[in-house]
Design a protein around this motif. Structure first.
Motif, PDB file in Angstrom:
ATOM      1  N   ILE A  97     -28.840   9.000   0.470  1.00 45.78           N
ATOM      2  CA  ILE A  97     -27.384   8.908   0.612  1.00 45.78           C
ATOM      3  C   ILE A  97     -26.990   9.565   1.936  1.00 45.78           C
ATOM      4  CG2 ILE A  97     -25.166   9.559  -0.417  1.00 45.78           C
ATOM      5  CD1 ILE A  97     -26.686   9.716  -3.140  1.00 45.78           C
ATOM      6  N   LEU A  98     -26.466   8.759   2.862  1.00 41.53           N
ATOM      7  CA  LEU A  98     -26.061   9.268   4.174  1.00 41.53           C
ATOM      8  C   LEU A  98     -24.541   9.211   4.242  1.00 41.53           C
ATOM      9  CD1 LEU A  98     -28.736   7.379   6.331  1.00 41.53           C
ATOM     10  CD2 LEU A  98     -28.904   9.640   5.245  1.00 41.53           C
ATOM     11  N   LEU A  99     -23.910  10.369   4.469  1.00 36.61           N
ATOM     12  CA  LEU A  99     -22.452  10.475   4.408  1.00 36.61           C
ATOM     13  C   LEU A  99     -21.905  10.994   5.727  1.00 36.61           C
ATOM     14  CD1 LEU A  99     -22.252  12.243   0.922  1.00 36.61           C
ATOM     15  CD2 LEU A  99     -21.849   9.811   1.391  1.00 36.61           C
ATOM     16  N   GLY A 100     -20.827  10.358   6.215  1.00 39.08           N
ATOM     17  CA  GLY A 100     -20.249  10.769   7.488  1.00 39.08           C
ATOM     18  C   GLY A 100     -18.780  11.117   7.375  1.00 39.08           C
ATOM     19  N   SER A 101     -18.388  12.211   8.023  1.00 42.10           N
ATOM     20  CA  SER A 101     -16.973  12.597   8.108  1.00 42.10           C
ATOM     21  C   SER A 101     -16.753  13.361   9.411  1.00 42.10           C
ATOM     22  CB  SER A 101     -16.587  13.504   6.936  1.00 42.10           C
ATOM     23  OG  SER A 101     -15.300  14.068   7.155  1.00 42.10           O
ATOM     24  N   PRO A 102     -15.629  13.107  10.080  1.00 40.40           N
ATOM     25  CA  PRO A 102     -15.286  13.957  11.221  1.00 40.40           C
ATOM     26  C   PRO A 102     -14.860  15.336  10.741  1.00 40.40           C
ATOM     27  CG  PRO A 102     -13.468  12.477  10.716  1.00 40.40           C
ATOM     28  CD  PRO A 102     -14.613  12.075   9.815  1.00 40.40           C
ATOM     29  N   ALA A 103     -14.911  16.318  11.636  1.00 42.33           N
ATOM     30  CA  ALA A 103     -14.305  17.627  11.370  1.00 42.33           C
ATOM     31  C   ALA A 103     -12.801  17.433  11.422  1.00 42.33           C
ATOM     32  CB  ALA A 103     -14.729  18.623  12.444  1.00 42.33           C
ATOM     33  N   MET A 104     -12.117  17.803  10.348  1.00 41.15           N
ATOM     34  CA  MET A 104     -10.664  17.653  10.322  1.00 41.15           C
ATOM     35  C   MET A 104     -10.034  18.955   9.853  1.00 41.15           C
ATOM     36  SD  MET A 104     -10.116  14.667  11.547  1.00 41.15           S
ATOM     37  CE  MET A 104      -8.408  14.277  11.202  1.00 41.15           C
ATOM     38  N   GLY A 105      -8.703  18.954   9.814  1.00 34.40           N
ATOM     39  CA  GLY A 105      -7.977  20.149   9.368  1.00 34.40           C
ATOM     40  C   GLY A 105      -8.465  21.339  10.165  1.00 34.40           C
ATOM     41  N   ASP A 106      -8.898  22.356   9.464  1.00 34.17           N
ATOM     42  CA  ASP A 106      -9.559  23.469  10.125  1.00 34.17           C
ATOM     43  C   ASP A 106     -10.987  23.517   9.597  1.00 34.17           C
ATOM     44  OD1 ASP A 106     -10.263  25.709  11.466  1.00 34.17           O
ATOM     45  OD2 ASP A 106      -9.059  27.092  10.278  1.00 34.17           O
ATOM     46  N   GLU A 107     -11.842  22.673  10.205  1.00 37.73           N
ATOM     47  CA  GLU A 107     -13.267  22.602   9.825  1.00 37.73           C
ATOM     48  C   GLU A 107     -13.466  22.178   8.366  1.00 37.73           C
ATOM     49  OE1 GLU A 107     -15.742  22.806  11.975  1.00 37.73           O
ATOM     50  OE2 GLU A 107     -14.389  23.237  13.634  1.00 37.73           O
ATOM     51  N   GLY A 109     -14.861  22.416  17.691  1.00 34.46           N
ATOM     52  CA  GLY A 109     -15.507  23.389  16.809  1.00 34.46           C
ATOM     53  C   GLY A 109     -16.978  23.589  17.151  1.00 34.46           C
ATOM     54  N   ASP A 110     -17.686  24.300  16.255  1.00 37.94           N
ATOM     55  CA  ASP A 110     -19.119  24.541  16.465  1.00 37.94           C
ATOM     56  C   ASP A 110     -19.953  23.983  15.315  1.00 37.94           C
ATOM     57  OD1 ASP A 110     -18.649  26.222  14.379  1.00 37.94           O
ATOM     58  OD2 ASP A 110     -19.454  28.017  15.337  1.00 37.94           O
ATOM     59  N   GLY A 111     -19.344  23.087  14.545  1.00 42.42           N
ATOM     60  CA  GLY A 111     -20.106  22.451  13.471  1.00 42.42           C
ATOM     61  C   GLY A 111     -19.954  23.107  12.102  1.00 42.42           C
ATOM     62  N   GLN A 112     -18.975  23.999  11.974  1.00 40.40           N
ATOM     63  CA  GLN A 112     -18.818  24.701  10.696  1.00 40.40           C
ATOM     64  C   GLN A 112     -18.602  23.740   9.529  1.00 40.40           C
ATOM     65  OE1 GLN A 112     -19.246  28.118  10.387  1.00 40.40           O
ATOM     66  NE2 GLN A 112     -19.342  27.574   8.210  1.00 40.40           N
ATOM     67  N   TRP A 113     -17.871  22.630   9.758  1.00 38.57           N
ATOM     68  CA  TRP A 113     -17.600  21.694   8.650  1.00 38.57           C
ATOM     69  C   TRP A 113     -18.881  21.071   8.107  1.00 38.57           C
ATOM     70  CZ3 TRP A 113     -18.722  19.020  12.951  1.00 38.57           C
ATOM     71  CH2 TRP A 113     -18.995  17.659  12.880  1.00 38.57           C
ATOM     72  N   LEU A 114     -19.840  20.841   9.006  1.00 36.32           N
ATOM     73  CA  LEU A 114     -21.107  20.248   8.553  1.00 36.32           C
ATOM     74  C   LEU A 114     -21.976  21.295   7.857  1.00 36.32           C
ATOM     75  CD1 LEU A 114     -22.487  17.778  11.263  1.00 36.32           C
ATOM     76  CD2 LEU A 114     -21.781  17.272   8.924  1.00 36.32           C
ATOM     77  N   LEU A 134     -26.344  15.768  11.516  1.00 37.70           N
ATOM     78  CA  LEU A 134     -26.211  15.219  12.869  1.00 37.70           C
ATOM     79  C   LEU A 134     -24.755  15.239  13.297  1.00 37.70           C
ATOM     80  CD1 LEU A 134     -27.397  13.477  15.267  1.00 37.70           C
ATOM     81  CD2 LEU A 134     -26.625  11.500  13.946  1.00 37.70           C
ATOM     82  N   MET A 135     -24.448  15.941  14.398  1.00 36.59           N
ATOM     83  CA  MET A 135     -23.076  15.884  14.904  1.00 36.59           C
ATOM     84  C   MET A 135     -23.049  15.400  16.345  1.00 36.59           C
ATOM     85  SD  MET A 135     -21.957  19.870  14.986  1.00 36.59           S
ATOM     86  CE  MET A 135     -22.304  20.933  16.383  1.00 36.59           C
ATOM     87  N   VAL A 136     -21.990  14.630  16.643  1.00 36.01           N
ATOM     88  CA  VAL A 136     -21.801  14.090  17.991  1.00 36.01           C
ATOM     89  C   VAL A 136     -20.418  14.510  18.474  1.00 36.01           C
ATOM     90  CG1 VAL A 136     -21.346  11.930  19.243  1.00 36.01           C
ATOM     91  CG2 VAL A 136     -23.377  12.131  17.804  1.00 36.01           C
ATOM     92  N   HIS A 137     -20.353  14.952  19.729  1.00 35.21           N
ATOM     93  CA  HIS A 137     -19.063  15.329  20.306  1.00 35.21           C
ATOM     94  C   HIS A 137     -18.254  14.069  20.635  1.00 35.21           C
ATOM     95  CE1 HIS A 137     -16.436  17.029  23.616  1.00 35.21           C
ATOM     96  NE2 HIS A 137     -16.064  17.636  22.508  1.00 35.21           N
ATOM     97  N   LEU A 138     -17.087  13.939  19.987  1.00 34.32           N
ATOM     98  CA  LEU A 138     -16.176  12.795  20.188  1.00 34.32           C
ATOM     99  C   LEU A 138     -16.906  11.453  20.050  1.00 34.32           C
ATOM    100  CD1 LEU A 138     -13.903  14.400  22.931  1.00 34.32           C
ATOM    101  CD2 LEU A 138     -13.384  14.067  20.495  1.00 34.32           C
TER     102      LEU A 138
END
Ligand SMILES: Cc1cc2nc3c(=O)[nH]c(=O)nc-3n(C[C@H](O)[C@H](O)[C@H](O)COP(=O)(O)O)c2cc1C
Length: 137
Positions: A51-61, A92-97, A115-119
């Motif tokens: 299961i691969l799930l993707g979400s942007p960082a939103m709100g405050d992380e 951010g620095d990836g706290q949401w992930l 895995l995080m990508v900037h913009l």
């Protein structure tokens, strides 16, 4: 093997990651369930091998709202599943992930390094998404 790739995206950045990931997973011959969190079928996702799930960082992380709602609905079905998490961010620095990884581990999933990508994914980011997807299987 059945692989679910479910994502949320407000401006298309995480969606672009999801599309690259889908391409790489499909090229392995796996059965792919692909779609957005607001429209995904929970039982089809939790019956997947990976299961691969993707979400942007939103709100405050935090997760984007539709992914938060979808993820809360499948959380109790993740025990013993292989899970990979990805998304786009800006300042951010990836706290949401990291928080999401902890949640998935607490639910009993085996969690691949996120895995995080900037913009917007561009250049090397596309191949990083594809390599990540193959490792996550
Ligand atoms: C309301 C809002 C909140 C955001 N919060 C964060 C945040 O907490 N940390 C961060 O790194 N980026 C944050 N961002 C930036 C987004 O994560 C970034 O623009 C991302 O590329 C959006 O991806 P998407 O097009 O898939 O929605 C925020 C953007 C918006 C509009």
């Amino acid at each position: 093997m059945k692989v679910s790739i479910i994502y949320a995206s407000t401006t298309g950045n995480t969606e672009a990651m999801a599309n690259s990931i889908k391409e790489a997973v499909a090229s392995t011959g796996a059965e792919v369930v692909f779609g957005t969190a607001d429209n995904a079928d929970a039982s089809s996702v939790t019956s997947s091998d990976v299961i691969l799930l993707g979400s942007p960082a939103m709100g405050d992380e935090v997760l984007e709202d539709t992914m938060e709602a979808f993820y809360t609905g499948i959380e109790s079905g993740l025990s013993g599943k292989k899970v990979g998490l990805f998304g786009s961010y800006d300042w951010g620095d990836g706290q949401w992930l990291r928080d999401w990884e902890e949640r998935a581990k607490a639910a009993g999933a085996t969690v691949t390094e996120s895995l995080m990508v900037h913009l917007t994914p561009e250049g090397d980011d596309i191949s990083k998404c594809q390599e990540w997807a193959k490792k996550a299987l």
